[in-house]
Design an enzyme around this catalytic site. Structure first.
Site, PDB file in Angstrom:
ATOM      1  N   GLU A   1       0.566   5.604  12.983  1.00 31.20           N
ATOM      2  CA  GLU A   1      -0.724   5.098  13.433  1.00 31.20           C
ATOM      3  C   GLU A   1      -0.709   3.580  13.639  1.00 31.20           C
ATOM      4  O   GLU A   1      -1.339   3.065  14.561  1.00 31.20           O
ATOM      5  CB  GLU A   1      -1.802   5.467  12.415  1.00 31.20           C
ATOM      6  CG  GLU A   1      -3.212   5.123  12.864  1.00 31.20           C
ATOM      7  CD  GLU A   1      -4.263   5.533  11.841  1.00 31.20           C
ATOM      8  OE1 GLU A   1      -5.453   5.431  12.174  1.00 31.20           O
ATOM      9  OE2 GLU A   1      -3.897   5.937  10.729  1.00 31.20           O
ATOM     10  N   ASP A   2       0.034   2.854  12.791  1.00 32.01           N
ATOM     11  CA  ASP A   2      -0.079   1.392  12.766  1.00 32.01           C
ATOM     12  C   ASP A   2       1.150   0.626  13.249  1.00 32.01           C
ATOM     13  O   ASP A   2       1.112  -0.601  13.318  1.00 32.01           O
ATOM     14  CB  ASP A   2      -0.401   0.925  11.331  1.00 32.01           C
ATOM     15  CG  ASP A   2      -1.758   1.420  10.858  1.00 32.01           C
ATOM     16  OD1 ASP A   2      -2.595   1.756  11.717  1.00 32.01           O
ATOM     17  OD2 ASP A   2      -1.980   1.481   9.635  1.00 32.01           O
TER      18      ASP A   2
ATOM     19  N   ASP B   1     -23.201  15.094 -24.537  1.00 31.07           N
ATOM     20  CA  ASP B   1     -21.749  14.905 -24.501  1.00 31.07           C
ATOM     21  C   ASP B   1     -21.316  13.473 -24.199  1.00 31.07           C
ATOM     22  O   ASP B   1     -20.215  13.235 -23.729  1.00 31.07           O
ATOM     23  CB  ASP B   1     -21.107  15.863 -23.495  1.00 31.07           C
ATOM     24  CG  ASP B   1     -21.614  15.659 -22.083  1.00 31.07           C
ATOM     25  OD1 ASP B   1     -22.636  14.967 -21.903  1.00 31.07           O
ATOM     26  OD2 ASP B   1     -20.976  16.174 -21.142  1.00 31.07           O
TER      27      ASP B   1
ATOM     28  N   ASP C   1      -3.561   8.171  -0.941  1.00 25.43           N
ATOM     29  CA  ASP C   1      -3.879   7.052  -0.046  1.00 25.43           C
ATOM     30  C   ASP C   1      -5.297   6.537  -0.304  1.00 25.43           C
ATOM     31  O   ASP C   1      -5.538   5.336  -0.446  1.00 25.43           O
ATOM     32  CB  ASP C   1      -3.732   7.531   1.405  1.00 25.43           C
ATOM     33  CG  ASP C   1      -4.299   6.560   2.422  1.00 25.43           C
ATOM     34  OD1 ASP C   1      -3.854   5.399   2.458  1.00 25.43           O
ATOM     35  OD2 ASP C   1      -5.199   6.961   3.187  1.00 25.43           O
TER      36      ASP C   1
ATOM     37  N   HIS D   1       0.816  -1.225   0.000  1.00 29.20           N
ATOM     38  CA  HIS D   1       0.000   0.000   0.000  1.00 29.20           C
ATOM     39  C   HIS D   1       0.849   1.274   0.000  1.00 29.20           C
ATOM     40  O   HIS D   1       0.675   2.120  -0.892  1.00 29.20           O
ATOM     41  CB  HIS D   1      -0.961  -0.017   1.186  1.00 29.20           C
ATOM     42  CG  HIS D   1      -1.717   1.260   1.374  1.00 29.20           C
ATOM     43  ND1 HIS D   1      -2.571   1.774   0.426  1.00 29.20           N
ATOM     44  CD2 HIS D   1      -1.708   2.154   2.409  1.00 29.20           C
ATOM     45  CE1 HIS D   1      -3.076   2.924   0.867  1.00 29.20           C
ATOM     46  NE2 HIS D   1      -2.568   3.171   2.057  1.00 29.20           N
TER      47      HIS D   1
ATOM     48  N   HIS E   1       3.268   7.173   5.628  1.00 30.67           N
ATOM     49  CA  HIS E   1       2.061   7.830   6.137  1.00 30.67           C
ATOM     50  C   HIS E   1       1.287   7.006   7.166  1.00 30.67           C
ATOM     51  O   HIS E   1       0.555   7.561   7.978  1.00 30.67           O
ATOM     52  CB  HIS E   1       1.144   8.237   4.976  1.00 30.67           C
ATOM     53  CG  HIS E   1       0.385   7.106   4.355  1.00 30.67           C
ATOM     54  ND1 HIS E   1       0.904   6.327   3.352  1.00 30.67           N
ATOM     55  CD2 HIS E   1      -0.859   6.620   4.592  1.00 30.67           C
ATOM     56  CE1 HIS E   1       0.022   5.415   2.992  1.00 30.67           C
ATOM     57  NE2 HIS E   1      -1.068   5.563   3.731  1.00 30.67           N
TER      58      HIS E   1
END
Length: 494
Positions: A62-63, A250, A130, A34, A58
């Site tokens: 947190e993880d 369109d 993300d 990821h 990123h």
């Protein structure tokens, strides 16, 4: 040839691999897949090295056991700041169980999200990358998670991408999300588009040749390609035209990209000399850009074979900005050398992006403990939405063009199923009246009222359509009952 990673980027990859060791995604792949996918997306958007490194890292704070201090020591304050901003967004989203209405606890969480974005706009760019990869792999999640993430993407992140004029991102996000939010509608419209494009393919090639020959004759350098209408875009357009496909011109479109603005107008003239322009269908978004900064000439013409085709004409620079918006390389290349860019502050923002400055000013005020009008900020941010009120003052967000039944079903199915009337701003109105920004809407109901199939023409949102269809199907399955006698008809207000 694949560009080699810098030593700093390689180090970030190694640290992320170690930090996420033993973690797996719902797809069964190692988790590192990821952040590396996010890295690739940011590189495609030509973002700077600090943003790419923050994209790789990123999720670590947190993880994993990695801390912001670890990141700061290894990569500096800028990367640490960006990772912290993305982490704040994740924290802000916790508790946003129902993004259909802004309850007090949801307001607070949404507020934290805006603060995180306001500090450094690159945080938003990372979060959008993300979210894009998460959407691309959404099929691995349970249905309830799929729907929640898709709904949030459709109502929060796709509009943010649109405000940054990141057209390609907005289209992909919205189409993937819509597939999970309203799968039957998505499949129906996708098949409609495919059938139309298949039947139009032969005539389109003929038109391409005619236009190409005419442009070459005038010695205009150009690129010409077909533009496929997105499913969600068609869904929204049909809603504006009361589901009348005859009003959609369109579905078949060609895009002409030229070198400069003069060639844009010359090309428009050449196309009009070949085909008959439709009255009221010539739009000059070069002279008057859209709110998000989009620039292009649009014209819809009728060919000699009576085919209706839309043309979009723009310069290469306009096309790059229409596709990638704020992340467009041609725009950022001028900013990357400045100190402000390195701090996430963009110099000389175009008028259409001044809302970013407003966001940053709001964030600064909130840090100082000052009061701000969050409602006004949300209205400015989500320009394609309206915000209306219940008589108690609760804020309900709806797409532009929404009707009272959309509002009623947003409140609750029980309310939507039993609507007998509506008051708007204290006055009786009808169910065909489009709601407007700031309206106070009071739904009148009766237990004796049952859903009516004619209501399908009085709704805009897929949410209301699903609820109404479900109620109609349930009514058809139930055995008919004798109506109960009642001494008087009761009404209740909500």
């Amino acid at each position: 040839m694949k560009e080699k990673n810098s030593p700093r980027v390689e180090k970030a990859i190694e640290i992320a691999k170690q930090a996420h060791e033993g973690q797996f995604r719902k797809t069964g792949e190692p988790y590192i897949v990821h952040p590396l996918a996010v890295k690739k997306i940011l590189e495609e958007w030509h973002m700077d090295e600090d943003t790419i490194i923050a994209g790789i890292l990123h999720d670590t704070v947190e993880d994993t056991d990695l801390t912001l201090e670890d990141i700061r020591k290894e990569f500096g304050d800028s990367v640490s700041f960006l990772v912290n901003g993305v982490t704040k967004i994740s924290t802000a989203r916790t508790g946003m169980r129902d993004i259909d209405s802004y309850l007090p606890e949801t307001k607070d969480n949404f507020l934290r999200l805006l603060i995180a974005l306001g500090d450094d706009i690159r945080v938003l760019i990372i979060k959008l990358a993300d979210r894009l990869h998460n959407l691309r792999t959404l099929s691995a999640l349970p249905p309830d998670k799929q729907r929640k993430i898709a709904k949030e993407s459709l109502e929060v992140f796709a509009p943010l991408a649109d405000r940054l004029n990141m057209g390609r991102l907005r289209v992909e996000m919205a189409d993937i999300a819509f597939k999970y939010v309203d799968p039957k509608r998505y499949d129906y419209l996708k098949e409609l588009i495919e059938k139309h494009n298949e039947s139009a393919e032969k005539s389109l090639k003929k038109i391409e040749k005619e236009v190409s020959d005419a442009l070459r004759k005038e010695k205009i350098d150009f690129e010409l390609a077909g533009r496929v209408k997105s499913v969600y875009s068609l869904h929204r357009k049909l809603a504006k035209h009361n589901q009348n496909m005859g009003e959609i011109y369109d579905l078949t479109a060609l895009r002409v990209i030229v070198d400069d603005i003069t060639d844009c107008y010359l090309t428009l003239g050449i196309i009009h000399s070949l085909y008959t322009p439709m009255g009221g269908r010539i739009k000059d978004y070069i002279a008057v850009p859209k709110q998000n900064g989009y620039q292009s000439l649009h014209t819809t013409v009728i060919t000699k074979d009576k085919k209706i085709v839309e043309f979009q004409i723009r310069t290469k620079e306009m096309h790059e900005f229409a596709e990638h918006g704020l992340a467009a390389s041609f725009y950022y290349n001028e900013q990357k050398v400045t100190e402000n860019y390195k701090k996430g502050k963009i110099e000389h923002l175009p008028t259409n992006l001044l809302w970013i400055t407003e966001l940053q000013m709001t964030a600064a005020k909130l840090r100082e403990g000052k009061k701000v009008d969050l409602r006004k900020l949300k209205i400015n941010l989500f320009a394609d939405k309206i915000f209306v009120y219940t008589p108690k003052g609760d804020i309900i967000d709806l797409p532009k063009g929404a009707l009272p039944l959309d509002f009623a079903y947003r409140l609750h199915s029980e309310i939507g199923d039993h609507v007998i009337g509506v008051k708007i701003n204290g006055k009786m109105s009808n169910l065909n009246r489009k709601l407007e920004q700031g309206d106070i809407v009071e739904i009148l109901t009766s237990k004796n009222q049952v859903p009516n199939s004619s209501w399908l023409s009085k709704i805009l949102t897929s949410h209301a359509r699903q609820k109404l269809t479900r109620a109609l199907n349930a009514a058809n399955r139930e055995p008919a009952e004798k109506p109960k006698k009642s001494s008087r008809k009761k009404q209740k207000r909500s």
